[in-house]
Design an enzyme around this catalytic site. Structure first.
Site, PDB file in Angstrom:
ATOM      1  N   LYS A  27       0.803  -1.234   0.000  1.00 51.58           N
ATOM      2  CA  LYS A  27       0.000   0.000   0.000  1.00 51.58           C
ATOM      3  C   LYS A  27       0.841   1.291   0.000  1.00 51.58           C
ATOM      4  CE  LYS A  27      -4.294  -1.655   2.059  1.00 51.58           C
ATOM      5  NZ  LYS A  27      -5.345  -1.374   3.030  1.00 51.58           N
TER       6      LYS A  27
ATOM      7  N   ASP B 223     -10.260   3.123   1.351  1.00 46.32           N
ATOM      8  CA  ASP B 223     -10.587   2.743   2.732  1.00 46.32           C
ATOM      9  C   ASP B 223     -11.302   3.893   3.446  1.00 46.32           C
ATOM     10  OD1 ASP B 223      -9.567   0.149   2.727  1.00 46.32           O
ATOM     11  OD2 ASP B 223      -7.543   0.821   3.222  1.00 46.32           O
TER      12      ASP B 223
HETATM   13  P1  NAP Z   1      -1.251  -2.652  12.038  1.00 52.21           P
HETATM   14  O1  NAP Z   1      -0.744  -1.606  11.118  1.00 52.21           O
HETATM   15  O2  NAP Z   1      -0.407  -3.850  12.335  1.00 52.21           O
HETATM   16  O3  NAP Z   1      -1.628  -1.917  13.447  1.00 52.21           O
HETATM   17  C1  NAP Z   1      -2.033  -2.679  14.560  1.00 52.21           C
HETATM   18  C2  NAP Z   1      -2.507  -1.764  15.682  1.00 52.21           C
HETATM   19  O4  NAP Z   1      -2.956  -2.602  16.763  1.00 52.21           O
HETATM   20  C3  NAP Z   1      -1.428  -0.847  16.260  1.00 52.21           C
HETATM   21  O5  NAP Z   1      -2.010   0.342  16.721  1.00 52.21           O
HETATM   22  C4  NAP Z   1      -0.925  -1.682  17.460  1.00 52.21           C
HETATM   23  O6  NAP Z   1      -0.369  -0.910  18.490  1.00 52.21           O
HETATM   24  C5  NAP Z   1      -2.223  -2.293  17.945  1.00 52.21           C
HETATM   25  N1  NAP Z   1      -1.958  -3.519  18.707  1.00 52.21           N
HETATM   26  C6  NAP Z   1      -1.592  -4.717  18.215  1.00 52.21           C
HETATM   27  N2  NAP Z   1      -1.431  -5.612  19.227  1.00 52.21           N
HETATM   28  C7  NAP Z   1      -1.701  -4.927  20.365  1.00 52.21           C
HETATM   29  C8  NAP Z   1      -1.709  -5.297  21.756  1.00 52.21           C
HETATM   30  N3  NAP Z   1      -1.399  -6.553  22.155  1.00 52.21           N
HETATM   31  N4  NAP Z   1      -2.036  -4.361  22.680  1.00 52.21           N
HETATM   32  C9  NAP Z   1      -2.359  -3.086  22.280  1.00 52.21           C
HETATM   33  N5  NAP Z   1      -2.365  -2.686  20.985  1.00 52.21           N
HETATM   34  C10 NAP Z   1      -2.042  -3.598  20.042  1.00 52.21           C
HETATM   35  O7  NAP Z   1      -2.655  -3.247  11.514  1.00 52.21           O
HETATM   36  P2  NAP Z   1      -3.730  -2.533  10.564  1.00 52.21           P
HETATM   37  O8  NAP Z   1      -3.375  -2.788   9.151  1.00 52.21           O
HETATM   38  O9  NAP Z   1      -3.885  -1.130  11.029  1.00 52.21           O
HETATM   39  O10 NAP Z   1      -5.040  -3.408  10.860  1.00 52.21           O
HETATM   40  C11 NAP Z   1      -5.643  -3.412  12.156  1.00 52.21           C
HETATM   41  C12 NAP Z   1      -6.907  -4.270  12.111  1.00 52.21           C
HETATM   42  O11 NAP Z   1      -7.867  -3.677  11.225  1.00 52.21           O
HETATM   43  C13 NAP Z   1      -6.702  -5.687  11.590  1.00 52.21           C
HETATM   44  O12 NAP Z   1      -7.462  -6.570  12.394  1.00 52.21           O
HETATM   45  C14 NAP Z   1      -7.253  -5.652  10.188  1.00 52.21           C
HETATM   46  O13 NAP Z   1      -7.769  -6.913   9.779  1.00 52.21           O
HETATM   47  C15 NAP Z   1      -8.378  -4.649  10.333  1.00 52.21           C
HETATM   48  N6  NAP Z   1      -8.720  -3.955   9.078  1.00 52.21           N
HETATM   49  C16 NAP Z   1     -10.015  -3.972   8.672  1.00 52.21           C
HETATM   50  C17 NAP Z   1     -10.366  -3.316   7.499  1.00 52.21           C
HETATM   51  C18 NAP Z   1     -11.805  -3.352   7.039  1.00 52.21           C
HETATM   52  O14 NAP Z   1     -12.057  -3.091   5.845  1.00 52.21           O
HETATM   53  N7  NAP Z   1     -12.755  -3.622   7.916  1.00 52.21           N
HETATM   54  C19 NAP Z   1      -9.398  -2.626   6.752  1.00 52.21           C
HETATM   55  C20 NAP Z   1      -8.083  -2.621   7.215  1.00 52.21           C
HETATM   56  C21 NAP Z   1      -7.745  -3.292   8.373  1.00 52.21           C
HETATM   57  P3  NAP Z   1       1.220  -0.535  18.504  1.00 52.21           P
HETATM   58  O15 NAP Z   1       1.367   0.651  17.594  1.00 52.21           O
HETATM   59  O16 NAP Z   1       1.491  -0.235  19.921  1.00 52.21           O
HETATM   60  O17 NAP Z   1       1.951  -1.760  17.994  1.00 52.21           O
END
Ligand code: NAP
Length: 286
Positions: A73, A110
């Site tokens: 992306k 998005d």
């Molecule tokens: P990402 O870039 O890996 O970010 C993950 C986030 O979760 C960060 O803020 C991280 O905090 C936090 N996190 C992870 N483990 C944690 C823990 N144990 N305790 C506290 N915070 C934690 O992931 P992303 O791409 O943003 O995606 C996040 C979620 O959104 C995923 O489940 C994905 O499937 C979903 N999503 C859905 C859509 C949709 O269309 N509905 C679109 C995109 C993504 P830190 O910064 O502290 O690591």
């Protein structure tokens, strides 16, 4: 069942590595069948260091464009001829469109997906004038924050485990005083003031730890949405629903984000219906 391809079939796809988990072929395949279009949408496994070559091949091969998913992306941006304002603000592209002259335009759908999911669920402009609390500062949070700004929120606060990442995100998004960052231990006070709570962390997703927060300070009229959609009803949404808050699950964001790309590639703005939700749920999420 897939229909016959012809010499005129319009083709688009999704580039990712790995790409096998992507639900986009199922989503776009449903719409192509539903509208009887002479089109195909295919998974395109593209290694991280090959994204430039793969994008440049789109017009050469006569494809209409592609969605981009992890890990492309952000790295795709230098290989596109132009990115629009949304993609620039988010700092990421999830949709590439081949234009008439063969040049490549990148956008980020998005933002549209997130706001359409809320608005079609009944969230109104009046609600959106207040404060939003966003949990998480990862890739998905960026598009959510841009969407919230465009929906007219007066204040948006990011709460994230790693404060430095949230501060970096705030500085990158450059939304001035509207956007602020707070540590988790300030959450209760923020919830008291919030008209919307959004989870963008991966907590609560199948295979990840649960998101455990005390919702008691949140006003009962505040909306709660989770962009995690596996499971569809996360424990955050269940808890919020149980106490009477209006809730919106994350599946609609995925479905609505597909619409602008489909419209650009295949010439039809497709609908997000209950039948589509069941179709995607039926095979992918049960
Ligand atoms: P990402 O870039 O890996 O970010 C993950 C986030 O979760 C960060 O803020 C991280 O905090 C936090 N996190 C992870 N483990 C944690 C823990 N144990 N305790 C506290 N915070 C934690 O992931 P992303 O791409 O943003 O995606 C996040 C979620 O959104 C995923 O489940 C994905 O499937 C979903 N999503 C859905 C859509 C949709 O269309 N509905 C679109 C995109 C993504 P830190 O910064 O502290 O690591």
């Amino acid at each position: 069942m897939m229909k016959d391809l012809t010499g005129k079939t319009q083709i688009a796809g999704v580039m990712g590595w790995p790409v096998g988990h992507s639900r986009s072929p199922r989503l776009h395949g449903y719409w192509l069948t539903r509208y009887g279009l002479d089109g195909a949408y295919i998974p395109l496994p593209v290694k991280p260091d090959k994204i430039g070559e793969a994008l440049r091949a789109l017009p050469v091969l006569g494809l209409r464009g592609a969605n981009l998913t992890i890990p492309h992306k952000e790295t795709a941006i230098p290989f596109l001829d132009e990115i629009d304002d949304l993609a620039r603000r988010v700092g990421a592209v999830n949709t590439a469109i081949v234009r008439e002259d063969g040049s490549l335009l990148g956008t980020n759908t998005d933002v549209f997906g997130f706001s359409q999911n809320l608005l079609t669920a009944g969230f109104s402009g009046q609600d959106s004038k207040k404060a939003a609390t966003v949990l998480g500062a990862g890739g998905a949070a960026r598009a959510v924050i841009v969407a919230l700004e465009d929906m007219g929120f007066e204040s948006i606060t990011i709460v994230n485990r790693s404060l430095d990442k949230a501060e970096k995100l705030r500085d990158n998004l450059q939304q001035g005083k509207k956007l602020s960052v707070q540590p988790w231990d300030k959450l209760a006070g923020l919830l008291e003031q919030s008209s919307l709570l959004v989870n963008t962390t991966s907590l609560g997703m199948v295979g990840q730890p649960e998101l455990e927060i005390d919702l008691s300070p949140l006003p009962l009229q505040a909306w709660v949405t989770d962009i995690v959609y596996t499971p569809l009803m996360t424990s955050l949404l269940s808890e919020a629903k149980k106490r009477g808050n209006p809730v919106v699950d994350g599946l609609g964001m995925l479905l609505h984000q597909g619409r602008p790309g489909f419209a650009a590639w295949f010439g039809k703005d497709p609908e997000v219906t209950e039948d589509l939700r069941s179709f995607v749920l039926g095979e992918s999420l049960s």
